[in-house]
Scaffold this active site. Structure first.
Site, mmCIF file in Angstrom:
data_model
loop_
_atom_site.group_PDB
_atom_site.id
_atom_site.type_symbol
_atom_site.label_atom_id
_atom_site.label_comp_id
_atom_site.label_asym_id
_atom_site.label_seq_id
_atom_site.Cartn_x
_atom_site.Cartn_y
_atom_site.Cartn_z
ATOM 1 N N HIS A 1 0.847 -1.188 0.000
ATOM 2 C CA HIS A 1 0.000 0.000 0.000
ATOM 3 C C HIS A 1 0.880 1.234 0.000
ATOM 4 C CE1 HIS A 1 -3.201 2.765 1.070
ATOM 5 N NE2 HIS A 1 -4.021 1.827 0.640
ATOM 6 N N ASP B 1 -7.810 -5.647 0.368
ATOM 7 C CA ASP B 1 -8.251 -6.591 -0.654
ATOM 8 C C ASP B 1 -7.845 -8.033 -0.373
ATOM 9 O OD1 ASP B 1 -9.558 -4.752 -2.316
ATOM 10 O OD2 ASP B 1 -7.641 -4.041 -3.073
HETATM 11 C C1 COA Z 1 -0.891 -0.938 -3.789
HETATM 12 C C2 COA Z 1 0.290 -0.653 -4.713
HETATM 13 C C3 COA Z 1 -0.259 -0.304 -6.097
HETATM 14 C C4 COA Z 1 1.090 0.528 -4.169
HETATM 15 O O1 COA Z 1 1.979 0.918 -5.157
HETATM 16 P P1 COA Z 1 3.236 1.899 -4.941
HETATM 17 O O2 COA Z 1 3.108 2.651 -3.671
HETATM 18 O O3 COA Z 1 3.392 2.658 -6.207
HETATM 19 O O4 COA Z 1 4.430 0.909 -4.745
HETATM 20 P P2 COA Z 1 5.271 0.224 -5.924
HETATM 21 O O5 COA Z 1 4.390 -0.544 -6.824
HETATM 22 O O6 COA Z 1 6.169 1.270 -6.514
HETATM 23 O O7 COA Z 1 6.140 -0.771 -5.073
HETATM 24 C C5 COA Z 1 7.272 -0.417 -4.308
HETATM 25 C C6 COA Z 1 8.132 -1.654 -4.178
HETATM 26 O O8 COA Z 1 7.404 -2.637 -3.445
HETATM 27 C C7 COA Z 1 7.188 -3.798 -4.258
HETATM 28 N N1 COA Z 1 5.789 -4.232 -4.068
HETATM 29 C C8 COA Z 1 4.708 -3.428 -3.920
HETATM 30 N N2 COA Z 1 3.602 -4.159 -3.789
HETATM 31 C C9 COA Z 1 3.987 -5.445 -3.848
HETATM 32 C C10 COA Z 1 3.295 -6.666 -3.783
HETATM 33 N N3 COA Z 1 1.959 -6.705 -3.667
HETATM 34 N N4 COA Z 1 3.982 -7.808 -3.888
HETATM 35 C C11 COA Z 1 5.323 -7.771 -4.027
HETATM 36 N N5 COA Z 1 6.042 -6.637 -4.088
HETATM 37 C C12 COA Z 1 5.383 -5.494 -4.013
HETATM 38 C C13 COA Z 1 7.392 -3.342 -5.692
HETATM 39 O O9 COA Z 1 7.768 -4.395 -6.524
HETATM 40 C C14 COA Z 1 8.476 -2.304 -5.512
HETATM 41 O O10 COA Z 1 9.681 -3.010 -5.339
HETATM 42 P P3 COA Z 1 11.088 -2.373 -5.827
HETATM 43 O O11 COA Z 1 11.274 -1.160 -4.966
HETATM 44 O O12 COA Z 1 12.048 -3.460 -5.554
HETATM 45 O O13 COA Z 1 10.909 -2.047 -7.275
HETATM 46 C C15 COA Z 1 1.221 -1.890 -4.809
HETATM 47 O O14 COA Z 1 1.624 -2.252 -3.505
HETATM 48 C C16 COA Z 1 0.563 -3.056 -5.508
HETATM 49 O O15 COA Z 1 0.607 -3.112 -6.747
HETATM 50 N N6 COA Z 1 -0.041 -4.035 -4.754
HETATM 51 C C17 COA Z 1 -0.715 -5.155 -5.370
HETATM 52 C C18 COA Z 1 -2.104 -4.743 -5.828
HETATM 53 C C19 COA Z 1 -3.003 -4.437 -4.653
HETATM 54 O O16 COA Z 1 -3.137 -5.202 -3.717
HETATM 55 N N7 COA Z 1 -3.716 -3.306 -4.755
HETATM 56 C C20 COA Z 1 -4.721 -2.921 -3.783
HETATM 57 C C21 COA Z 1 -4.327 -1.719 -3.009
HETATM 58 S S1 COA Z 1 -5.484 -1.393 -1.741
#
Ligand code: COA
Length: 377
Positions: free
Chosen positions: A260, A313
Site C-alpha cells: 500500500h 483486498d
Molecule cells: C498498492 C500498490 C499499487 C502501491 O503501489 P506503490 O506505492 O506505487 O508501490 P510500488 O508498486 O512502486 O512498489 C514499491 C516496491 O514494493 C514492491 N511491491 C509493492 N507491492 C507489492 C506486492 N503486492 N507484492 C510484491 N512486491 C510489491 C514493488 O515491486 C516495488 O519493489 P522495488 O522497490 O524493488 O521495485 C502496490 O503495492 C501493488 O501493486 N499491490 C498489489 C495490488 C493491490 O493489492 N492493490 C490494492 C491496493 S489497496
C-alpha cells in the site's frame, strides 16, 4: 517556478480534506474523526454515508429520512435496464457499472451550477442506484430476469435480495454492511483523485462517479480483491502455498492484496475482514482462509521489512465469496461502498473549487521539419 517531478504524486497533497484520515505507520483509519473500527462495530453503511457526506453523525430522524429517500431512488429507469441488457454478457461488471452510472446522468441533466438540494439528491441517488445496477447486470447476463429492489430491506440486505431473490441471512447482511463501511472512504486514493479532477471541471456527479469507477477497476486499485481470491483458488490447498508464492517472488510478481502507498503495516480493514473470513470459512469448510494465512505468512516474511503488508483486498475476496457473491462482483461491491466517499470528496471539492491543471516536464522534440508524405521513407 520549477517543481520536482514525483512519480505517482507520492506525498504530494492535492487538496485540503476533512473527509478521512490514515496513519500508515500505526495502521489507523478515521472517517470524519471516527475510528473505522468503531464505525464497523456500531454503525451501518447508511449512517456512515451520511457521516461522510455531511461531516456529522445523523440524528435518528435524519437517518430515517435518508433511508426513505434512498429507498425511493433504488429503482432504475427502464431504459437503463435496456442499456444493461445490450451490454455483452462476457463484459466485466465494473465496465457495465461505469457505463450505466454515466448514462443515468442523462436522465438528470444539470450540467451547470447546482444548488445544494440538487447536489444532495444526486449523491443519494447514486449511492442508492449502484447496487441495483450491479445486481441487474449480474442477473441479466446470466439470462435471469432483473429483480426489483425490496423497500423493506437495508442497503446491504437489498443487494442480496436483488442478486438472488431471497431474503438475506441476517448474519451475511451484517457482514456485507461492515464490508461496505470499511470500503466507504480512504483519503486521496487514485479513484477519489480521479473523481475530484473531473469534479473540478464542474462536470456532473454522474461523470464524477463514472470516472472514479474507471480508476477503481484497475488491478492496482480495486481489482486486487478479485486477483487475491483467484490466487487462493489456484493454490488450492495450504501445502501448495510455499511453491506458488515462492515462484511469484522469484518472478518478481506482485502479490495481490499486499502492499500500500500509505500503510507500512497491516491495513486495519484487513484485520476486521480477516476475522469474518475465518468465521465464514470455518462454517463452510472452504480451505481459502488457511491458504490465505500461508500466503500472508510467506508474504510478510519476504516483504514485511520493506513495509509491504496485507491490504483491504487480501481477505475481502474470501468474505465475498463465502457470502455467495460472484467473483466479478467483488470490485463492484468496493464501488458500491466507495461511492459515498467519492461524493463526499466531490462536495468538498466544490466548496473551494479550482480546476485541476497540473504541469509536465516536457521530454519531446522542438522545431521538427514537416516532410511531405510522398518524400517520407
Ligand atoms: C498498492 C500498490 C499499487 C502501491 O503501489 P506503490 O506505492 O506505487 O508501490 P510500488 O508498486 O512502486 O512498489 C514499491 C516496491 O514494493 C514492491 N511491491 C509493492 N507491492 C507489492 C506486492 N503486492 N507484492 C510484491 N512486491 C510489491 C514493488 O515491486 C516495488 O519493489 P522495488 O522497490 O524493488 O521495485 C502496490 O503495492 C501493488 O501493486 N499491490 C498489489 C495490488 C493491490 O493489492 N492493490 C490494492 C491496493 S489497496
Amino acid at each position: 517556478m520549477a517543481f520536482e517531478l514525483v512519480p505517482g504524486l507520492e506525498g504530494v497533497p492535492i487538496a485540503e480534506s476533512g473527509v478521512s484520515f490514515v496513519d500508515g505507520q500505526a495502521g489507523k483509519l478515521e472517517y470524519r474523526g471516527f475510528d473505522v473500527e468503531t464505525l464497523a462495530e456500531n454503525s451501518t453503511f447508511e449512517e456512515t454515508s451520511l457521516l461522510l457526506l455531511h461531516g456529522k453523525l445523523p440524528t435518528h430522524s435524519e437517518l430515517e429520512a435518508f433511508k426513505r429517500e434512498m429507498v425511493g431512488y433504488r429503482k432504475l429507469k427502464y431504459r437503463i435496464i435496456d442499456l444493461i441488457k445490450c451490454l455483452p454478457e462476457t463484459g466485466h461488471p465494473m465496465d457495465a457499472l461505469q457505463a450505466a452510472a454515466a448514462a443515468t446522468g442523462m436522465f438528470y441533466p444539470r450540467r451547470r451550477a447546482m444548488d445544494a438540494t440538487t447536489r444532495r439528491q444526486a449523491c443519494y441517488r447514486l449511492i442508492a442506484k449502484l447496487p441495483t445496477i450491479v445486481a441487474a447486470f449480474e442477473r441479466l447476463r446470466k439470462g435471469d430476469d432483473h429483480i426489483s429492489p425490496n423497500p423493506n430491506l437495508s442497503h446491504a440486505g437489498n443487494f442480496f435480495w436483488m442478486l438472488s431473490g431471497k431474503e438475506p441471512d441476517p448474519a451475511h447482511e451484517h457482514i456485507l454492511d461492515v464490508a461496505l463501511i470499511l470500503h466507504a472512504d480512504h483519503t486521496m486514493n487514485a479513484s477519489t483523485f480521479a473523481g475530484r479532477v473531473v469534479g473540478s471541471t464542474l462536470a456532473d456527479p454522474y461523470c464524477v462517479v463514472s470516472s472514479a469507477l474507471g480508476a477503481l477497476s484497475g488491478p492496482l486499485h480495486g481489482g486486487a480483491n478479485e486477483d487475491a481470491i483467484l490466487l487462493f483458488r489456484k493454490i488450492g490447498k495450504p501445502e501448495n502455498a510455499k511453491n506458488v508464492v515462492g515462484e511469484m517472488i522469484g518472478r518478481k510478481e506482485k502479490l495481490p492484496g499486499f502492499g500500500h502507498r500509505v500503510y507500512k503495516t497491516t491495513d486495519p480493514r484487513a484485520k476486521i475482514l480477516k476475522r469474518y473470513a475465518e468465521q465464514l470459512t470455518k462454517a463452510s469448510g472452504s480451505p481459502n482462509y488457511e491458504i490465505a494465512l500461508e500466503v500472508e505468512k510467506l508474504g510478510i516474511a519476504h516483504y514485511g521489512e520493506k513495509g509491504i503488508w496485507p491490504n483491504v483486498d487480501f481477505y475481502a475476496g474470501i468474505v465475498y465469496s463465502e457470502l455467495g457473491i460472484p467473483t466479478e462482483c467483488f470490485t463492484p461491491i468496493f464501488a458500491m461502498a466507495r461511492v459515498s466517499g467519492w461524493l463526499a470528496h466531490w462536495l468538498e471539492q466544490l466548496e473551494n473549487n479550482r480546476i485541476f491543471r497540473p504541469t509536465q516536464q516536457y521530454t519531446g522534440k522542438h522545431g521538427q521539419a514537416y516532410i511531405p508524405l510522398s518524400d517520407r521513407k
